[in-house]
Each structure stands twice: as C-alpha cells, then as structure tokens.
Write an enzyme that holds these catalytic residues in place. Structure first.
Site, PDB file in Angstrom:
ATOM      1  CB  CYS A  94      54.383  90.379  62.523  1.00 55.45           C
ATOM      2  SG  CYS A  94      53.500  91.682  63.384  1.00 55.45           S
ATOM      3  CG  HIS A 193      58.115  93.578  60.889  1.00 59.27           C
ATOM      4  ND1 HIS A 193      57.606  92.725  59.947  1.00 59.27           N
ATOM      5  CD2 HIS A 193      57.074  93.907  61.695  1.00 59.27           C
ATOM      6  CE1 HIS A 193      56.310  92.551  60.176  1.00 59.27           C
ATOM      7  NE2 HIS A 193      55.968  93.236  61.227  1.00 59.27           N
TER       8      HIS A 193
HETATM    9  N1  GLN Z   1      47.942  93.220  61.862  1.00 57.89           N
HETATM   10  C1  GLN Z   1      48.720  92.639  62.915  1.00 57.89           C
HETATM   11  C2  GLN Z   1      48.911  93.557  64.120  1.00 57.89           C
HETATM   12  O1  GLN Z   1      48.784  94.757  63.987  1.00 57.89           O
HETATM   13  C3  GLN Z   1      50.065  92.182  62.378  1.00 57.89           C
HETATM   14  C4  GLN Z   1      50.931  93.323  61.966  1.00 57.89           C
HETATM   15  C5  GLN Z   1      52.186  92.895  61.282  1.00 57.89           C
HETATM   16  O2  GLN Z   1      52.275  91.818  60.704  1.00 57.89           O
HETATM   17  N2  GLN Z   1      53.142  93.774  61.315  1.00 57.89           N
HETATM   18  O3  GLN Z   1      49.164  93.087  65.212  1.00 57.89           O
END
Ligand code: GLN
Length: 215
Positions: A94, A193
């Site tokens: 992510c 995740h």
């Molecule tokens: N802040 C980033 C987004 O919202 C990554 C989010 C994350 O790592 N879950 O796309």
C-alpha cells in the site's frame, strides 16, 4: 547458523492495518527453517546498504506519515535501487508500494515525490476509498491470493510494467483495469493488507526461497 536479515523500511512510521504481521510471518518461517532472524528498521535520514539484507519489507501508512517520509526518501534511493536491480527481495504494501513509484497525490491533493524506482504513479480520488475484501490470481505464482484493501490512492502502472495479479474480487490498483500491485524482478508491490502473509502464508516461504536463492 545462517542469520536471515530483514530490513523494515520506515518501520517506525509505516505500520498500518496490522502490516507488521507480515514481519512476524517472515520471522516465524525463517526460524522454522533453522535460521536466526535479525530485523532492522531503516528510517528517516538513514541510507540503505544494498549488501546488508536478505529481504526488505516496506509497509503501508497514512497520508501524514507518507508526507513526512516523502521529504527524506531520496537518502535510501541509490542503495535500494541497487538492491532491487540485483534481484533483492522486496515486499511493499500500500503506502510503501505507492512510494516505490514516481509520485503519490494524497487525499488533500498534495503531490508527494516517490522513489521512482518503479514506473507506476498514484493519483487520488475525491471523497472515496477503495475498501473491502479482495482476491487476485497471480500468474507468476500460479495461485490465488486473498486480502483486504483500504486506500484512497489510484495507481496506474507504467508501460510494460507487470502487475502482481489480476483482480478477481475488489478494486486493485485503480478499480478499472483489473490489475493489482506490481511485480518487477524480485520486488512485489501490493495493496493487500490482511496482512498479506498471514492470509497467504505460503507466500512467506516463497519470498524466503527467493531471498536465499539470490545469495
Ligand atoms: N495513504 C495511502 C492511501 O490512502 C496508503 C494507505 C495505506 O497504506 N493503507 O492510499
């Protein structure tokens, strides 16, 4: 006894949604194979030594932490690029995956420079997030993977850039082209995740295999 060395990139800042579970899985599987495990955090102002690690984990984060990191990111660039080009194993989830690319536009519209080691770039969506259970098929591993995604970012792969898998369920990189994540040499980027390696524990062994065969 071999010591399996893991680098946790910006581990004190990027650690959302249980991503650290990926590290626990890697540590567990490496120990099951009779190795000692050493995990080191490389963070703001550090450089990255391409000879020092068997595997790099680069986790997800919130916009705030990503902005802090983006200002300092270039100090690790030369070493990490060399590591990736020499087939070092990297797992980026992510926020970490986004920062491997050219840039990330956060929810406020600020354009944060990425490492630019891989060719993707990430734009934002207005008042929306891609959230939910996901499933993909990986051509490389010839298997399905399951996970959970939660991102505002909308990622577009560069020309000829390979995905990590094809979306079966969920949004993936951008909700449009059915690509999820990316795969380059032994670097894997993904929005999964879950954490990824807890939900797909065979992948922890595959990554360790790749890391050991690279030495
Ligand atoms: N802040 C980033 C987004 O919202 C990554 C989010 C994350 O790592 N879950 O796309």
């Amino acid at each position: 006894m071999k010591t399996f060395k893991i680098c946790h990139l910006y581990g004190n800042l990027l650690n959302t949604y249980g991503d650290n579970g990926n590290l626990l899985m890697l540590q567990y599987h490496a120990k099951q194979r009779g190795m000692d495990v050493l995990t080191e955090v490389v963070t703001i102002d550090d450089t990255f030594d391409p000879e020092a690690y068997d595997l790099v984990f680069f986790g997800g984060g919130q916009d705030y932490e990503q902005k802090v990191i983006a200002k300092q990111l270039q100090s690790i660039r030369p070493g990490l690029q060399e590591f990736i080009e020499k087939d070092g194993v990297v797992l980026a989830i992510c926020g970490g995956y986004q920062l491997l690319g050219h840039y990330y536009v956060n929810a406020k519209g600020e354009k944060l420079p990425g490492l630019g080691i891989l060719n993707h770039y990430t734009e934002r969506q207005i008042n929306n997030r891609f959230t939910g259970d996901t499933k993909i098929y990986s051509e490389y591993f010839k298997r399905e993977l399951i996970g959970f995604e939660n991102h505002n970012g909308v990622t577009h792969l560069g020309e000829n850039q390979k995905s990590f898998g094809k979306v079966i369920q969920g949004y993936g990189n951008n909700g449009k082209d059915q690509t999820e994540g990316t795969h380059y040499r032994n670097t894997f980027g993904s929005y999964f995740h879950g954490p990824l390696l807890v939900k797909n524990d065979w992948l922890a062994d595959e990554l360790i295999d790749l890391a050991l065969s690279n030495k």
